[in-house]
Design a protein around this motif. Structure first.
Motif, PDB file in Angstrom:
ATOM      1  N   VAL A 250       0.847  -1.024   0.001  1.00  0.00           N
ATOM      2  CA  VAL A 250      -0.098   0.080   0.057  1.00  0.00           C
ATOM      3  C   VAL A 250       0.946   1.266  -0.050  1.00  0.00           C
ATOM      4  O   VAL A 250       1.663   1.177   0.698  1.00  0.00           O
ATOM      5  CB  VAL A 250      -0.995   0.061   1.230  1.00  0.00           C
ATOM      6  N   ASN A 251       0.740   1.973  -0.743  1.00  0.00           N
ATOM      7  CA  ASN A 251       1.552   3.211  -1.238  1.00  0.00           C
ATOM      8  C   ASN A 251       0.786   4.502  -0.582  1.00  0.00           C
ATOM      9  O   ASN A 251      -0.213   4.759  -0.901  1.00  0.00           O
ATOM     10  CB  ASN A 251       1.932   3.280  -2.647  1.00  0.00           C
ATOM     11  N   HIS A 252       1.372   5.312   0.171  1.00  0.00           N
ATOM     12  CA  HIS A 252       0.944   6.583   0.973  1.00  0.00           C
ATOM     13  C   HIS A 252       1.012   7.786   0.028  1.00  0.00           C
ATOM     14  O   HIS A 252       0.253   8.622   0.094  1.00  0.00           O
ATOM     15  CB  HIS A 252       1.395   6.734   2.328  1.00  0.00           C
ATOM     16  N   CYS A 253       1.852   7.748  -0.971  1.00  0.00           N
ATOM     17  CA  CYS A 253       2.045   8.800  -1.772  1.00  0.00           C
ATOM     18  C   CYS A 253       1.859   8.488  -3.282  1.00  0.00           C
ATOM     19  O   CYS A 253       2.911   7.878  -3.835  1.00  0.00           O
ATOM     20  CB  CYS A 253       3.551   9.603  -1.529  1.00  0.00           C
ATOM     21  N   VAL A 254       0.668   8.831  -3.747  1.00  0.00           N
ATOM     22  CA  VAL A 254       0.314   8.397  -5.099  1.00  0.00           C
ATOM     23  C   VAL A 254       0.870   8.846  -6.094  1.00  0.00           C
ATOM     24  O   VAL A 254       0.908  10.148  -6.379  1.00  0.00           O
ATOM     25  CB  VAL A 254      -1.156   8.292  -5.222  1.00  0.00           C
ATOM     26  N   GLU A 255       1.884   8.423  -6.950  1.00  0.00           N
ATOM     27  CA  GLU A 255       2.524   8.774  -8.235  1.00  0.00           C
ATOM     28  C   GLU A 255       1.948   8.257  -9.491  1.00  0.00           C
ATOM     29  O   GLU A 255       1.401   7.138  -9.570  1.00  0.00           O
ATOM     30  CB  GLU A 255       4.013   8.262  -8.006  1.00  0.00           C
ATOM     31  N   PHE A 256       1.854   9.003 -10.409  1.00  0.00           N
ATOM     32  CA  PHE A 256       1.011   8.769 -11.643  1.00  0.00           C
ATOM     33  C   PHE A 256       1.615   9.253 -12.719  1.00  0.00           C
ATOM     34  O   PHE A 256       0.861   9.295 -13.892  1.00  0.00           O
ATOM     35  CB  PHE A 256      -0.345   9.294 -11.471  1.00  0.00           C
TER      36      PHE A 256
END
Length: 280
Positions: A250-256
């Motif tokens: 689970v990633n807390h800083c969403v990169e896109f």
């Protein structure tokens, strides 16, 4: 007008797009570069807005800044507890296990010989990864005893004392891809990350594709985000050859930045919408 503080390390593509989306919602946004912050360790009220969007690339900075600002009365997205849990894969696994979220089996060991013995008992192949790390770095598949001994030796003889923990996980024979579901209170979309390599991070060259998230995947991702206490999260799912779905990370800083063009999911707008709707 909603006042929002955006804390960042660098104004990357993601942060600029989120900033534009917040301003389109007529939010008053104050920018703070994490390297410039000096914060008193007391309960004196935070002089900025009541809602803080944490976009720091540093785990250390983000969890400390979030914790300090929470004591000062700010509502931080994500919280220091969520950042700390997501930033450590062992803590993530424990949070998922405590909430009954299905995931690959894993174990943590604290001596080289003990880890190798447990790998031998469970059988090959397995995966080892650092407890703290991102973008698929230092993740390795272990095929036999020689590799296990070499990789565990490296794990326990390099780095600082806090790095000397062996995290070993079940190897999942994926069908050429993994899945990522974006959660902002609820599941809002997802991507399939396809690669010929067994490591399917876009940072390692995987090709992102949009996929329509079925309800079962959405609910599982929402359970995982809730388990770690995250408002906004990217939940990575693994699909076995038999079709079983397991939560990997689970990633807390969403990169896109690498995926938004191909998937057409309006993540900056969704992040801005969620943040603007948070009650202090």
């Amino acid at each position: 007008m909603k006042k929002i503080d955006l804390i960042y390390t660098r104004l990357r593509t993601e942060e600029r797009m989120i900033l534009d989306a917040l301003r389109k919602r007529e939010c008053e946004v104050q920018l703070h570069q994490d390297s410039d912050l000096v914060l008193s360790l007391d309960a004196e009220r935070w002089s900025g807005g009541n809602v803080v969007l944490m976009r720091s690339m540093s785990l250390t900075r983000s969890r400390y800044v979030a914790a300090i600002l929470e004591v000062k009365g700010a509502r931080v997205v994500n919280s220091s507890q969520a950042i700390t849990t997501c930033g450590d894969k062992i803590l993530t696994n424990l949070a998922l296990a405590a909430h009954g979220v299905p995931m690959p089996w894993s174990f943590a060991g604290f001596e080289e010989e003990a880890c190798v013995a447990e790998i031998e008992r469970r059988g090959y192949p397995v995966v080892t990864k650092p407890a703290v790390g991102s973008w698929g770095r230092m993740v390795a598949r272990i095929e036999g005893r020689s590799a296990a001994e070499g990789l565990m030796q490296m794990r326990f003889e390099t780095g600082s004392a806090q790095d000397h923990v062996g995290l070993v996980q079940q190897y999942i024979d994926k069908p050429g891809y993994d899945l990522r579901v974006y959660v902002m209170g609820r599941a809002v979309g997802g991507i399939r990350r396809r690669s010929e390599h067994w490591v399917t991070n876009t940072a390692r060259g995987a090709v992102p594709e949009r996929y329509e998230v079925p309800e079962s995947h959405a609910k599982l991702a929402e359970r995982a985000a809730a388990a770690v206490g995250a408002d906004i999260a990217a939940v990575d799912l693994l699909e076995t050859r038999e079709g079983e779905i397991l939560v990997n990370e689970v990633n807390h800083c969403v990169e896109f930045a690498r995926s938004i063009e191909s998937t057409r999911i309006p993540l900056p707008e969704l992040i801005a919408e969620y943040t603007a709707g948070v009650h202090p």
